[in-house]
Design a protein around this motif. Structure first.
Motif, short mmCIF file in Angstrom:
data_model
loop_
_atom_site.label_atom_id
_atom_site.label_comp_id
_atom_site.label_asym_id
_atom_site.label_seq_id
_atom_site.Cartn_x
_atom_site.Cartn_y
_atom_site.Cartn_z
N TYR A 76 52.23 64.83 68.83
CA TYR A 76 52.35 63.94 67.66
C TYR A 76 53.67 63.20 67.81
O TYR A 76 54.73 63.82 67.84
CB TYR A 76 52.33 64.83 66.41
CG TYR A 76 53.09 64.39 65.18
CD1 TYR A 76 52.90 63.13 64.60
CD2 TYR A 76 53.99 65.28 64.57
CE1 TYR A 76 53.60 62.78 63.44
CE2 TYR A 76 54.68 64.93 63.41
CZ TYR A 76 54.48 63.67 62.86
OH TYR A 76 55.17 63.33 61.72
N SER A 126 56.81 68.53 56.84
CA SER A 126 57.06 68.16 58.24
C SER A 126 55.70 68.11 58.93
O SER A 126 54.93 69.07 58.85
CB SER A 126 57.95 69.21 58.90
OG SER A 126 58.09 68.92 60.27
N SER A 163 54.35 68.42 61.93
CA SER A 163 53.86 69.47 62.82
C SER A 163 53.65 70.79 62.07
O SER A 163 52.94 71.67 62.56
CB SER A 163 54.81 69.66 63.99
OG SER A 163 56.12 69.94 63.52
#
Ligand code: DP6
Length: 372
Positions: A33, A174, A176
Motif C-alpha cells: 500500500y 492507520s 495498514s
C-alpha cells in the motif's frame, strides 16, 4: 455508501465504567500500500501476512464524565505518560466519532506496550491502531448489549461484523492497521482479482493457499533503529502527481493476478520474485518522487546482495521485503529455517544496528485479553 453500515443506531451510555484489553499484531505487506486518497482510501490494493510476535498490547479503562463537550483521554506507553501520542489519537477520535457515538461520554485511560522496542524502526502504527480500534469495539459491544438488554433493538453483534468494523476503524487510524485484525493473509483495497475486497476494511484472502506458505518465517533485521526519515503521511502524499503513480497503481492490481496462482501452487521462486519486486518498486517510487528519498542504507544493500548470492548458491527459498525504511524482512518457509537462520547469524547480523534482529512468523490476528 457502504460506510453507513458502521454507524450504529442511537444507544445510551448506560455503563459507568469498565476496562478492556486487546493484543494486536503487526503485519508485513507482500503487495504494498503506497498512496492514498481522502479518508484513508488506498490508491491500490495490498496484501500482507499477519505477524505473530511483534504486537501491541493495549488496555483502555473508561469512566463516564460530566460533559460531552470534548474528548478526554490520556495515553501511557510502558507506564509512562506520552502526551506526544495525543494529537494522532485526537485525529483518530475525530475520524471515528460518527461510528462510535460514545467517545465523548467517557474519559479514557489508554495504556499500551509493544513486544518490540519502540525505537526499533518497526512501525507500531499497524499494531497500535488496530489494538486501540479493537478496545473501542469491545466497549461499543458492551454498550449495545446493555441497551439490547433494556429492550433496544440493534443489529446482532456477531464476530464477523465486529472484526469488519474493527478493521474499518483501524484503517481510519492507520491504513495498514486494517490488515492486523485477523490472519494469516489479509487483503485491503478493492480489486476485481479478489472477490469481496474493499477499500474500507481488510478481508481474509479467500482462495486456496498452498501448504508451502503455512508457518512462513519473517526474520526482521534492524538496520536502522532511528526515527523514520519520512513519515507515512508525507510518503503517501508523494504519490500525488508522481510521474509513475498511475502505472504503479495498475501494477499492484496486476500483481494480484500473478500472485493468485503462485499462492495456489506453492511456487516459492515466483513468490520471492514478486515480493522482492514489490519492495524495490516501493523504494523506486520514493527515489523518483519530488522531493526524493533514499530510505535504504548501505547495510540494506549489503544484506540484499548477500541474500541473492546465498540463494543462488544454495537454492534455498529465502527472499526479502522492505517497508518504508532501511530494515529488511527476510521471509522463508519453516522447513528451511535451520540453514537460513545459520546464514543470517553468520553473515547478516553484522549489518544490523547493535546486531539486533527479531524472529517472527505468520500469525492469525488479534486476541481479546480482558473485557470487564
Ligand atoms: C510501506 O499504514 O503506515 O508499510 O495510512 O498513513 O498510517 P498511514 O500509512 P501506513 O503505511 C504503510 C505503508 C507500507 C506498506 C504496507 O504496509 O502496505
Amino acid at each position: 455508501m457502504a460506510q453507513q453500515q458502521f454507524i450504529p443506531k442511537k444507544y445510551n451510555s448506560t455503563i459507568d465504567s469498565g476496562k478492556v484489553s486487546w493484543e494486536s499484531p503487526s503485519n508485513i505487506a507482500l503487495i504494498k500500500y503506497w498512496g492514498k486518497k481522502k479518508d484513508q482510501i488506498p490508491e491500490n490494493p495490498s496484501i500482507s501476512f499477519t505477524l505473530k510476535n511483534c504486537k501491541t498490547i493495549t488496555t483502555v479503562s473508561f469512566s463516564k464524565k460530566e460533559t460531552q463537550a470534548y474528548f478526554s483521554f490520556e495515553v501511557f506507553l510502558d507506564g509512562e505518560k506520552k502526551d506526544d501520542f495525543k494529537p494522532k489519537i485526537e485525529t483518530f477520535f475525530e475520524r471515528v466519532e460518527v461510528y462510535l457515538p460514545f467517545l465523548r461520554a467517557y474519559h479514557f485511560k489508554i495504556e499500551t506496550e509493544n513486544t518490540f522496542p519502540h525505537s526499533s524502526g518497526i512501525a507500531s502504527s499497524a499494531s497500535g491502531m488496530s489494538a486501540l480500534a479493537l478496545c473501542l469495539m469491545s466497549i461499543e459491544k458492551q454498550l449495545i448489549e446493555a441497551n439490547n438488554a433494556l429492550g433496544a433493538v440493534e443489529r446482532p453483534f456477531n464476530e464477523a461484523y465486529f472484526n469488519q468494523k474493527a478493521s474499518f476503524l483501524a484503517r481510519l487510524g492507520s491504513g495498514s492497521a486494517c490488515r492486523s485484525i485477523e490472519g494469516d493473509l489479509i487483503v485491503w483495497g478493492k480489486t476485481k482479482q479478489i472477490e469481496g475486497s474493499s477499500d474500507l476494511f481488510g478481508v481474509k484472502y479467500p482462495y486456496k493457499v498452498h501448504g508451502n506458505f503455512k508457518d512462513f518465517q519473517d526474520t526482521i533485521l534492524l538496520v536502522d533503529k532511528g526515527e523514520k526519515q519520512v513519515s507515512s503521511t508525507v510518503g503517501h502524499n508523494l504519490m500525488h502527481n508522481h510521474p509513475y503513480a498511475k502505472n504503479r497503481f495498475r501494477q499492484a492490481h496486476d500483481n494480484f493476478e500473478t500472485l493468485k496462482p503462485i499462492l495456489e501452487s506453492g511456487n516459492l521462486k515466483a513468490f520471492i520474485q514478486l515480493m522482492e519486486s514489490e519492495a524495490l518498486t516501493l523504494h523506486a517510487m520514493m527515489m523518483t518522487s519530488m522531493p526524493y528519498f533514499i530510505l535504504m542504507k548501505p547495510n540494506t544493500l549489503e544484506i540484499i546482495n548477500k541474500i541473492w548470492k546465498f540463494r543462488q548458491k544454495t537454492n534455498l527459498h529465502i527472499g526479502f521485503t522492505l517497508d518504508a525504511g532501511a530494515n529488511v524482512h527476510i521471509l522463508y518457509p519453516k522447513n528451511e529455517t535451520a540453514k537460513i537462520l545459520e546464514f543470517i547469524k553468520n553473515e547478516l547480523v553484522a549489518h544490523c544496528q547493535n546486531g539486533h534482529y527479531i524472529c517472527d512468523q505468520i500469525g492469525f490476528g488479534a486476541r481479546l485479553i480482558k473485557n470487564e
